[in-house]
Enzyme design. Structure first.
Site, short mmCIF file in Angstrom:
data_model
loop_
_atom_site.label_atom_id
_atom_site.label_comp_id
_atom_site.label_asym_id
_atom_site.label_seq_id
_atom_site.Cartn_x
_atom_site.Cartn_y
_atom_site.Cartn_z
N GLU A 192 -27.32 13.13 10.18
CA GLU A 192 -28.47 12.32 9.78
C GLU A 192 -28.03 10.96 9.25
O GLU A 192 -28.84 10.06 9.10
CB GLU A 192 -29.27 13.05 8.70
N SER A 228 -10.44 24.77 -20.30
CA SER A 228 -10.20 23.88 -19.14
C SER A 228 -11.38 22.94 -18.87
O SER A 228 -11.30 22.08 -18.01
CB SER A 228 -9.81 24.67 -17.90
N GLN A 229 -12.47 23.07 -19.65
CA GLN A 229 -13.50 22.02 -19.61
C GLN A 229 -12.90 20.71 -20.12
O GLN A 229 -13.43 19.64 -19.86
CB GLN A 229 -14.76 22.42 -20.41
N LYS A 272 -14.70 28.60 -8.21
CA LYS A 272 -15.30 29.49 -9.22
C LYS A 272 -16.75 29.75 -8.81
O LYS A 272 -17.53 28.81 -8.67
CB LYS A 272 -15.22 28.85 -10.61
N TYR A 328 -16.35 33.39 -28.33
CA TYR A 328 -14.90 33.22 -28.50
C TYR A 328 -14.55 31.75 -28.38
O TYR A 328 -15.37 30.93 -27.97
CB TYR A 328 -14.13 34.02 -27.44
N THR A 336 -9.62 30.85 -21.34
CA THR A 336 -10.11 32.10 -21.93
C THR A 336 -9.02 33.15 -22.01
O THR A 336 -9.01 33.99 -22.90
CB THR A 336 -11.31 32.60 -21.09
N THR A 371 -10.76 28.99 -16.43
CA THR A 371 -11.34 29.14 -15.09
C THR A 371 -12.27 27.99 -14.72
O THR A 371 -12.53 27.76 -13.54
CB THR A 371 -12.12 30.47 -14.98
N ASP A 372 -12.78 27.25 -15.72
CA ASP A 372 -13.80 26.22 -15.42
C ASP A 372 -13.32 25.19 -14.40
O ASP A 372 -14.08 24.79 -13.51
CB ASP A 372 -14.21 25.49 -16.71
N1 ASP Z 1 -14.19 27.59 -20.67
C1 ASP Z 1 -13.07 28.43 -20.33
C2 ASP Z 1 -12.00 27.56 -19.72
O1 ASP Z 1 -12.18 27.09 -18.62
C3 ASP Z 1 -13.52 29.51 -19.40
C4 ASP Z 1 -12.44 30.40 -18.86
O2 ASP Z 1 -11.26 30.18 -19.00
O3 ASP Z 1 -12.81 31.42 -18.23
O4 ASP Z 1 -11.00 27.34 -20.35
#
Ligand code: ASP
Length: 350
Positions: free
Chosen positions: A307, A80-81, A186, A47, A34, A113-114
């Protein structure tokens, strides 16, 4: 008089040049996310991640050239997905090359961030040098009102340029907090305060161009770990299977029959498996697949012999790693051994 002015200007110019030459050298390795995302309007969230090149990211940060001598390289440009083992291996190789050839004092990685927490932990275990490596990103795209990317990038460069960041393992800087790459998770889908260390705390803070550390990372990192992946073109295949009430064993069976080397279960409570998944795990272990019990619960440790009798079942536990981080360690562990006891030891050390 004119001559005197020329001499003064020359001295000033040389002083500025010398001061700049004394600044630490930081290379920014951009992977997308992002922070490099653009949207059609500033006031709406829609976006696309991974659009801007690294030069544009650097140009958007005023004053960054007073913190360090900066250059940038584009390693990838993905949301980053879509982060992959292939990009991780490429990143790892480039980082080790940069430090081996003394091309920089520190490295900043811009990243979505993913999956940033996974990359941070992967590099924490595989970078062979003590120089600072700092990941960052943003929750808002570059075109948004109050985009958080430029500030996070300025802070990350400040952290990477600080002599106090050396020997701390790979770090993740976000929203003015500095996290151990192992601990960072995250914790918000959309808020700018997107990361936390749910089982601990940030190691420090970066604010107003100053870096302050309060804590040291608890676990070993970098060359204190045995995971040297130099020369590897890929990694063992490990999957994560999440459990829920009445979960059938289909997920575990599918990966066990699909050529995977390891499975991490995101189990219930203290990593518990229901009966259907216990049976599926027994079948997987019989095939020689390593199974690690992690938990879907956001905090706490998965403990042995609570357990579940892990010796009897043939499983290992993730300790305090969440399932996605346990997957990283199991992938790297499997590059070294298939021995259950040795794999378990990795989870208590790294
Ligand atoms: N989907 C984005 C990524 O991980 C989200 C982000 O960067 O905040 O590239």
């Amino acid at each position: 008089m004119k001559k005197l002015l020329l001499i003064v200007a020359g001295v000033l110019f040389m002083t500025v040049c010398l001061a700049q030459n004394n600044l630490p050298k930081i290379i920014i390795l951009a992977t997308g996310g992002t922070i490099a995302g653009t949207g059609a309007s500033a006031d709406r969230a829609a976006y696309t991640a991974g659009e801007l090149p690294v030069g544009d990211l650097i140009a958007a940060v005023p004053g960054i050239d007073k913190v360090a001598r900066i250059s940038g390289e584009q390693i990838a440009n993905v949301g980053s997905q879509n982060m992959s083992v292939e990009i991780w291996i490429k990143l790892n190789k480039r980082i080790n090359e940069i430090f081996k050839n003394k091309l920089a004092d520190g490295i900043v990685i811009t990243h979505g961030t993913d999956t940033q927490e996974e990359t941070a932990y992967f590099l924490n275990l595989t970078v062979r040098y003590d120089n600072p490596v700092v990941l960052t990103g943003s929750m808002r795209p570059s075109t948004a009102i109050s985009a958080d990317g430029p500030k996070n990038l300025y802070d990350a460069v400040t952290v990477a340029a600080s002599p106090y960041s050396k020997g701390r393992g790979v770090l993740l800087t976000f929203n003015e907090s500095i996290f151990d790459g192992r601990d960072a998770v995250k914790t918000s889908t959309t808020k700018v305060n997107g990361f936390a260390a749910p089982n601990g705390a940030p190691l420090g803070q970066v604010y107003d161009g100053r870096v302050i550390y309060y804590l040291k990372a608890a676990r070993k990192a970098n060359k204190e770990t045995p995971f040297d992946i130099t020369g590897l073109a890929t990694l063992p295949k490990v999957a994560v299977v999440e459990l829920f009430a009445d979960a059938p064993g289909i997920g575990v069976d599918a990966y066990a029959n699909g050529g995977f080397d390891g499975i991490v279960t995101a189990g219930l409570g203290n990593g518990n498996l229901n009966d259907a998944n216990t049976e599926a795990v027994i079948r997987a272990i019989k095939k020689g697949i390593a199974v690690c019990r992690a938990s879907r619960v956001p905090t706490g440790r998965v403990t042995q012999f609570d357990e579940t009798d892990d010796d009897k079942l043939g499983t290992i536990v993730s300790d305090d790693l969440n399932p996605q981080k346990a997957r990283i360690l199991l992938m790297l562990g499997l590059t070294k051994t298939k021995d259950r006891k040795k794999l378990q030891e990795f989870f208590f050390q790294y």
